[in-house]
Write a protein that holds these residues in place. Structure first.
Motif, PDB file in Angstrom:
ATOM      1  N   ASP A  77       0.814  -1.224   0.000  1.00 48.66           N
ATOM      2  CA  ASP A  77       0.000   0.000   0.000  1.00 48.66           C
ATOM      3  C   ASP A  77       0.846   1.272   0.000  1.00 48.66           C
ATOM      4  O   ASP A  77       0.320   2.376   0.107  1.00 48.66           O
ATOM      5  CB  ASP A  77      -0.942   0.010   1.200  1.00 48.66           C
ATOM      6  N   GLY A  78       2.173   1.123  -0.105  1.00 49.16           N
ATOM      7  CA  GLY A  78       3.058   2.275  -0.173  1.00 49.16           C
ATOM      8  C   GLY A  78       3.594   2.750   1.163  1.00 49.16           C
ATOM      9  O   GLY A  78       4.443   3.650   1.210  1.00 49.16           O
ATOM     10  N   LYS A  79       3.142   2.146   2.271  1.00 52.51           N
ATOM     11  CA  LYS A  79       3.630   2.551   3.588  1.00 52.51           C
ATOM     12  C   LYS A  79       5.065   2.044   3.772  1.00 52.51           C
ATOM     13  O   LYS A  79       5.358   0.878   3.511  1.00 52.51           O
ATOM     14  CB  LYS A  79       2.738   2.009   4.695  1.00 52.51           C
ATOM     15  N   ALA A  80       5.951   2.944   4.215  1.00 48.47           N
ATOM     16  CA  ALA A  80       7.359   2.595   4.408  1.00 48.47           C
ATOM     17  C   ALA A  80       7.610   2.231   5.868  1.00 48.47           C
ATOM     18  O   ALA A  80       7.170   2.937   6.776  1.00 48.47           O
ATOM     19  CB  ALA A  80       8.248   3.752   4.000  1.00 48.47           C
ATOM     20  N   TYR A  81       8.301   1.126   6.063  1.00 47.95           N
ATOM     21  CA  TYR A  81       8.716   0.686   7.397  1.00 47.95           C
ATOM     22  C   TYR A  81      10.238   0.713   7.426  1.00 47.95           C
ATOM     23  O   TYR A  81      10.887   0.066   6.598  1.00 47.95           O
ATOM     24  CB  TYR A  81       8.197  -0.724   7.678  1.00 47.95           C
ATOM     25  N   ARG A  82      10.814   1.451   8.376  1.00 48.02           N
ATOM     26  CA  ARG A  82      12.255   1.630   8.438  1.00 48.02           C
ATOM     27  C   ARG A  82      12.737   1.354   9.857  1.00 48.02           C
ATOM     28  O   ARG A  82      13.144   2.252  10.595  1.00 48.02           O
ATOM     29  CB  ARG A  82      12.622   3.059   8.018  1.00 48.02           C
ATOM     30  N   GLU A  83      12.669   0.088  10.257  1.00 44.78           N
ATOM     31  CA  GLU A  83      13.030  -0.263  11.633  1.00 44.78           C
ATOM     32  C   GLU A  83      14.467   0.088  11.953  1.00 44.78           C
ATOM     33  O   GLU A  83      14.787   0.477  13.081  1.00 44.78           O
ATOM     34  CB  GLU A  83      12.784  -1.753  11.867  1.00 44.78           C
ATOM     35  N   SER A  84      15.366  -0.017  10.967  1.00 48.21           N
ATOM     36  CA  SER A  84      16.782   0.234  11.230  1.00 48.21           C
ATOM     37  C   SER A  84      17.080   1.696  11.542  1.00 48.21           C
ATOM     38  O   SER A  84      18.175   2.005  12.012  1.00 48.21           O
ATOM     39  CB  SER A  84      17.631  -0.226  10.037  1.00 48.21           C
ATOM     40  N   GLU A  85      16.117   2.592  11.288  1.00 45.56           N
ATOM     41  CA  GLU A  85      16.335   3.993  11.646  1.00 45.56           C
ATOM     42  C   GLU A  85      16.405   4.188  13.152  1.00 45.56           C
ATOM     43  O   GLU A  85      17.033   5.131  13.631  1.00 45.56           O
ATOM     44  CB  GLU A  85      15.219   4.867  11.065  1.00 45.56           C
ATOM     45  N   THR A  86      15.751   3.301  13.902  1.00 44.96           N
ATOM     46  CA  THR A  86      15.725   3.450  15.359  1.00 44.96           C
ATOM     47  C   THR A  86      16.306   2.261  16.107  1.00 44.96           C
ATOM     48  O   THR A  86      16.657   2.397  17.278  1.00 44.96           O
ATOM     49  CB  THR A  86      14.274   3.657  15.851  1.00 44.96           C
ATOM     50  N   VAL A  87      16.401   1.095  15.449  1.00 43.19           N
ATOM     51  CA  VAL A  87      16.745  -0.130  16.165  1.00 43.19           C
ATOM     52  C   VAL A  87      18.125  -0.636  15.753  1.00 43.19           C
ATOM     53  O   VAL A  87      18.468  -0.673  14.571  1.00 43.19           O
ATOM     54  CB  VAL A  87      15.689  -1.228  15.904  1.00 43.19           C
ATOM     55  N   GLY A  96       1.125 -12.725  17.951  1.00 42.03           N
ATOM     56  CA  GLY A  96       1.118 -11.461  17.233  1.00 42.03           C
ATOM     57  C   GLY A  96       0.302 -10.351  17.874  1.00 42.03           C
ATOM     58  O   GLY A  96      -0.562 -10.578  18.715  1.00 42.03           O
ATOM     59  N   GLN A  97       0.593  -9.145  17.411  1.00 44.20           N
ATOM     60  CA  GLN A  97      -0.268  -7.990  17.650  1.00 44.20           C
ATOM     61  C   GLN A  97      -1.445  -8.038  16.677  1.00 44.20           C
ATOM     62  O   GLN A  97      -1.319  -8.547  15.556  1.00 44.20           O
ATOM     63  CB  GLN A  97       0.517  -6.690  17.419  1.00 44.20           C
ATOM     64  N   TRP A  98      -2.568  -7.462  17.097  1.00 46.47           N
ATOM     65  CA  TRP A  98      -3.747  -7.403  16.232  1.00 46.47           C
ATOM     66  C   TRP A  98      -4.364  -6.005  16.279  1.00 46.47           C
ATOM     67  O   TRP A  98      -4.426  -5.395  17.344  1.00 46.47           O
ATOM     68  CB  TRP A  98      -4.801  -8.420  16.678  1.00 46.47           C
ATOM     69  N   GLY A  99      -4.797  -5.512  15.106  1.00 48.75           N
ATOM     70  CA  GLY A  99      -5.598  -4.301  15.063  1.00 48.75           C
ATOM     71  C   GLY A  99      -4.820  -3.051  14.709  1.00 48.75           C
ATOM     72  O   GLY A  99      -3.645  -3.090  14.330  1.00 48.75           O
ATOM     73  N   ALA A 100      -5.507  -1.903  14.823  1.00 53.12           N
ATOM     74  CA  ALA A 100      -4.981  -0.616  14.369  1.00 53.12           C
ATOM     75  C   ALA A 100      -4.173   0.077  15.462  1.00 53.12           C
ATOM     76  O   ALA A 100      -4.419  -0.105  16.660  1.00 53.12           O
ATOM     77  CB  ALA A 100      -6.129   0.285  13.941  1.00 53.12           C
ATOM     78  N   TYR A 101      -3.198   0.882  15.016  1.00 55.49           N
ATOM     79  CA  TYR A 101      -2.448   1.738  15.920  1.00 55.49           C
ATOM     80  C   TYR A 101      -1.970   2.972  15.143  1.00 55.49           C
ATOM     81  O   TYR A 101      -1.779   2.908  13.928  1.00 55.49           O
ATOM     82  CB  TYR A 101      -1.258   0.995  16.536  1.00 55.49           C
ATOM     83  N   PRO A 102      -1.770   4.101  15.814  1.00 53.27           N
ATOM     84  CA  PRO A 102      -1.326   5.319  15.132  1.00 53.27           C
ATOM     85  C   PRO A 102       0.190   5.337  14.948  1.00 53.27           C
ATOM     86  O   PRO A 102       0.942   4.989  15.855  1.00 53.27           O
ATOM     87  CB  PRO A 102      -1.775   6.433  16.066  1.00 53.27           C
ATOM     88  N   ALA A 103       0.629   5.742  13.765  1.00 57.15           N
ATOM     89  CA  ALA A 103       2.050   5.863  13.467  1.00 57.15           C
ATOM     90  C   ALA A 103       2.387   7.324  13.194  1.00 57.15           C
ATOM     91  O   ALA A 103       1.565   8.230  13.415  1.00 57.15           O
ATOM     92  CB  ALA A 103       2.408   4.985  12.269  1.00 57.15           C
ATOM     93  N   ALA A 104       3.590   7.567  12.713  1.00 57.89           N
ATOM     94  CA  ALA A 104       4.041   8.936  12.463  1.00 57.89           C
ATOM     95  C   ALA A 104       3.183   9.594  11.388  1.00 57.89           C
ATOM     96  O   ALA A 104       2.643   8.937  10.500  1.00 57.89           O
ATOM     97  CB  ALA A 104       5.506   8.916  12.029  1.00 57.89           C
ATOM     98  N   GLY A 105       3.064  10.931  11.488  1.00 58.22           N
ATOM     99  CA  GLY A 105       2.359  11.703  10.472  1.00 58.22           C
ATOM    100  C   GLY A 105       0.862  11.499  10.459  1.00 58.22           C
ATOM    101  O   GLY A 105       0.205  11.759   9.436  1.00 58.22           O
ATOM    102  N   GLY A 106       0.292  11.038  11.553  1.00 55.39           N
ATOM    103  CA  GLY A 106      -1.142  10.822  11.613  1.00 55.39           C
ATOM    104  C   GLY A 106      -1.618   9.584  10.877  1.00 55.39           C
ATOM    105  O   GLY A 106      -2.824   9.360  10.717  1.00 55.39           O
ATOM    106  N   GLU A 107      -0.692   8.749  10.440  1.00 59.58           N
ATOM    107  CA  GLU A 107      -1.027   7.548   9.682  1.00 59.58           C
ATOM    108  C   GLU A 107      -1.520   6.446  10.615  1.00 59.58           C
ATOM    109  O   GLU A 107      -1.013   6.276  11.718  1.00 59.58           O
ATOM    110  CB  GLU A 107       0.237   7.094   8.949  1.00 59.58           C
ATOM    111  N   THR A 108      -2.522   5.707  10.173  1.00 60.87           N
ATOM    112  CA  THR A 108      -3.003   4.543  10.914  1.00 60.87           C
ATOM    113  C   THR A 108      -2.501   3.280  10.236  1.00 60.87           C
ATOM    114  O   THR A 108      -2.631   3.126   9.017  1.00 60.87           O
ATOM    115  CB  THR A 108      -4.536   4.514  10.979  1.00 60.87           C
ATOM    116  N   ARG A 109      -1.934   2.385  11.026  1.00 60.45           N
ATOM    117  CA  ARG A 109      -1.448   1.113  10.505  1.00 60.45           C
ATOM    118  C   ARG A 109      -2.184  -0.036  11.183  1.00 60.45           C
ATOM    119  O   ARG A 109      -2.760   0.132  12.264  1.00 60.45           O
ATOM    120  CB  ARG A 109       0.062   0.996  10.701  1.00 60.45           C
TER     121      ARG A 109
END
Length: 283
Positions: free
Chosen positions: A124-134, A209-222
């Protein structure tokens, strides 16, 4: 051995997440009396901005989430495979994605830090960049309970079979994988990968696993996929969570592991191919 998996919907709110974890763990103890309780990846904090994640990272040991789980394990006489939490690294601009295991006395048995970091762009175009923080981990981990040797992995590790091959060489009977799989990748890959790992390495595969929605950066819901499950060494799904927060309970039986391995003795057939030549023939 009876185990309980805690499927959560963690948010960028530690108080909320810890209350949810404690309530569900108490439900598991009261209803099922498991020997081992398993939490999902990021049980203590999910979502938010990279800065918020960095600020939320806590001490291991000595942080609030760590202390609460340690107390729960000791007071309820239960082992805890504490999903993963955000571990602060003193003097570093990165944190760690860390599993902590407590025994029934509340004593820390070991820690595993996630090795493969999730840096992708989803369909869907959402970028995940775990290495930026981890900061990635550097060691594999096996621990033992009730005669079962348990190997550790976290979420994106699931896609890398060499990790599980290495754990199998060390004699594991069970793999436990806390996760926060995305909805988009999970619906296509989650079950097939979990079952494949159980079949190819003849282990119980326990994926929480985790289940359901949560808020991410920039007001995005994942959205995370959930579907926490337990696969036996034949690849059958013997327990699965529904689409909500909650608890599922299952049994791990070392005799089942032995029976599958005796039926198809893969370990005696497994070859070391590292030094085998690869012939390439192109027309």
């Amino acid at each position: 051995m009876k185990i309980s998996l805690i499927q959560m919907n963690s948010q960028p709110d530690r108080d909320h997440n810890l209350r949810q974890a404690l309530r569900l763990m108490q439900d598991a103890v009261d209803r099922d009396d498991p020997k081992l309780i398993i939490l999902p990846e990021h049980f203590d904090w999910s979502g938010g901005t990279p800065r918020e994640k960095f600020d939320a990272a806590d001490a291991v040991p000595g942080g609030r989430a760590y202390d609460i789980l340690q107390d729960f394990a000791a007071s309820h006489r239960v082992w805890l495979h504490a999903g993963s939490l955000l571990e602060r690294v003193e003097g570093s601009d990165r944190i760690r994605n860390t599993t902590v295991i407590f025994d029934a006395d509340g004593i820390e048995v070991a820690r595993y830090r996630k090795i493969h970091l999730f840096d992708i762009v989803a369909p869907d175009g959402k970028a995940y960049r775990e290495s930026e923080t981890v900061e990635r981990g550097t060691d594999l981990l096996i621990y033992e309970i009730n005669g079962l040797r348990i190997g550790c992995a976290i979420c994106y590790d699931l896609r890398f079979s060499r990790l599980f091959d290495r754990l199998t060489q060390a004699g594991v009977d069970v793999i436990i994988l806390p996760a926060a799989f995305t909805l988009q990748t999970g619906k296509d890959h989650w079950e097939v990968l979990c079952r494949a790992r159980a079949i190819e390495f003849q282990v119980y595969f326990v994926a929480c696993g985790q289940w359901g929605a949560y808020p991410a950066a920039g007001g995005e819901t994942r959205h995370t996929y959930g579907n926490s499950l337990v696969c036996d060494p034949w690849g059958q799904v013997i327990a699965r969570a529904s689409d909500t927060v909650g608890v599922i309970t299952s049994y791990l039986d070392i005799d089942r592991v032995r029976a599958v391995r005796n039926l198809i003795p893969m370990e005696t057939h497994r070859l070391d191919l590292a030094n085998m030549a690869v012939r390439s023939v192109f027309p």
